[in-house]
Design an enzyme around this catalytic site. Structure first.
Site, mmCIF file in Angstrom:
data_model
loop_
_atom_site.group_PDB
_atom_site.id
_atom_site.type_symbol
_atom_site.label_atom_id
_atom_site.label_comp_id
_atom_site.label_asym_id
_atom_site.label_seq_id
_atom_site.Cartn_x
_atom_site.Cartn_y
_atom_site.Cartn_z
ATOM 1 C CG ASN A 106 -0.335 -0.184 2.517
ATOM 2 O OD1 ASN A 106 0.877 -0.031 2.632
ATOM 3 N ND2 ASN A 106 -1.105 -0.506 3.534
ATOM 4 N NE ARG A 108 2.169 2.498 12.250
ATOM 5 C CZ ARG A 108 1.683 2.226 11.030
ATOM 6 N NH1 ARG A 108 1.157 3.186 10.288
ATOM 7 N NH2 ARG A 108 1.688 0.996 10.559
ATOM 8 C CD GLN A 132 -4.296 4.290 14.090
ATOM 9 O OE1 GLN A 132 -3.733 5.210 13.554
ATOM 10 N NE2 GLN A 132 -4.458 3.147 13.486
ATOM 11 C CG HIS A 155 -4.325 4.133 9.965
ATOM 12 N ND1 HIS A 155 -3.433 3.540 10.811
ATOM 13 C CD2 HIS A 155 -3.718 4.128 8.754
ATOM 14 C CE1 HIS A 155 -2.353 3.181 10.141
ATOM 15 N NE2 HIS A 155 -2.506 3.525 8.879
#
Ligand code: NAD
Length: 385
Positions: A147, A285, A314, A333
């Protein structure tokens, strides 16, 4: 037979999709530099469909159950009564996506007596205590490249969104206004600004390449300096220290892994050293930056904007200050989990599982930790300098 526990994000509020906006996604066979896209023996899903939610199961159930393995899929990952807390203790493999991370802390690793493989369906394995995994001889692997371009595209979108004041202007259009002056009082062109990236790995380099046509001045810092020919081709200025880059750039975009060396890198004093009116974009991050220092710098006007899709923890709590601070362009995210990306990392997850379950070596580039220490991409990108 192996027990595989897979933690995925919940289905959409209206249920797992049955219809999609597009009929297919392009087939990508290899990445910049030549690495091939995942090569599992087969896939049991249609690329372009939702795979990363609980019902999508990364397309793994048929393959795993046909071979007699047990697959547990859940999104219930936090707290002492969670399904994950109950199930990981006798799992051979834990699969987690960084978007909805199952935190494999040292304490959990100590209790996961059978755990042999922590597999990240995506990129970025900082939700695993890598030192504890190495000590226990657990392999940590991720789907390198799967990704990276997805994130690079999101980054460029966020840079443009902040500088051009896209989201607040969009809000005016939605609420029925025609408030040109309100929209443009915080809007600039990207052209000729100084843009710096921290870490020129796969994502960082892809961001640099995509920004080059905007006629910006490009800067970078990275643990591994790029070849001179590439620096020349992209017109890059290299800074051996992050603080030197931070001082001269109008926009700083972060692309390094979260490690003990990068944790809190953009703290209050680093942010204070930046130009007034600078922007920070962080798709790497959340913990790379100091949460409250960012909110404070936006409030005081020292920073002109902050955007990103990474938070800590998260999911972020409802009262997280980044949800409501001024001039933010946050998303949950999501950058690395488009439907396009899901097809690649689901295939890569299957490739890694096939290797693990049949005793074949996992590709070197997918390895973060193996045999008691950093290996492959982990040795290059995560190990202390
Ligand atoms: P990569 O391994 O190709 O590149 C990482 C680079 O970081 C390496 O080139 C290394 O030299 C550099 N680096 C390491 N420590 C550094 C330091 N202290 N200072 C400067 N540079 C340092 O990884 P990538 O594919 O480019 O991904 C980078 C990170 O992006 C991942 O680790 C992950 O945290 C994050 N990521 C986020 C998403 C998302 O959905 N938002 C998706 C994928 C990856």
């Amino acid at each position: 037979m192996a027990k595989i526990v897979c933690v995925l994000y919940p289905d959409p509020v209206d249920g797992h999709p049955t219809r999609y906006a597009r009929d297919n996604i392009p087939v990508i066979r290899s990445y910049d530099g030549g690495q091939t896209a995942p090569t599992p023996s087969a896939i049991d899903f249609t690329p372009g469909e939702m795979l990363g939610d609980v019902s999508g199961e990364l397309g793994l159930r048929k393959f795993l159950e046909a071979a007699g393995h047990e697959l547990v899929v859940t999104s219930d990952k936090d707290g002492p009564d969670s399904v994950f807390e109950r199930e990981f203790v006798d799992a051979d493999v834990v699969i987690s996506q960084p978007f909805w991370p199952a935190y494999l802390t040292r304490e959990r690793i100590a209790r996961a007596r059978k755990l042999k493989l922590a597999l990240t369906a995506g990129i970025g394995s900082d939700h695993v205590d890598l030192a504890a995994a190495a000590e226990r001889g657990i392999t940590v692997a991720e789907v390198t490249w799967s990704n990276s371009i997805s994130v690079a595209e999101h980054t460029v979108m966020m840079i443009l969104g902040l500088v051009r004041n896209y989201l607040p202007s969009h809000d005016w259009s939605r609420k029925g206004g025609w408030n040109i002056a309100d929209c443009v009082a915080h809007a600039y062109d990207l052209e000729a600004l100084q843009v710096g990236i921290v870490a020129a790995g796969r994502i960082g380099q892809a961001v640099l390449r995509r920004l080059k046509p905007f006629d910006v001045k490009l800067h970078y810092n990275s643990r591994h300096r790029l070849p001179a020919a590439l620096e020349q081709e992209l017109g890059l200025t290299y800074h051996s220290e992050v603080k030197d880059l931070a001082r001269v750039c109008d926009i700083v975009s972060l692309h390094c892994p979260l490690t003990p060396q990068t944790d809190g890198m953009f703290n209050a004093s680093m942010i204070a050293s930046m130009k007034r009116g600078a922007y920070i974009v962080n798709t790497a991050r959340g913990r790379l930056v100091d949460r409250d220092a960012v909110a404070q710098a936006l409030k005081s006007g020292h920073l002109a904007g902050y955007a990103g899709d990474v938070w800590f923890p998260q999911p972020a709590p409802a009262d997280h200050p980044w949800r409501t601070m001024p001039w933010e362009g946050m998303t949950p995210h999501i950058s690395g989990t488009t439907l396009s990306a899901q097809a690649r990392y689901a295939a890569g997850t299957r490739e890694i599982l096939e290797c693990f379950l049949t005793g074949k070596p996992i590709r070197e580039e997918y390895l973060i930790v193996q045999g008691g220490g950093f290996a492959g991409t982990g040795a290059h990108s995560y190990a202390a300098a």
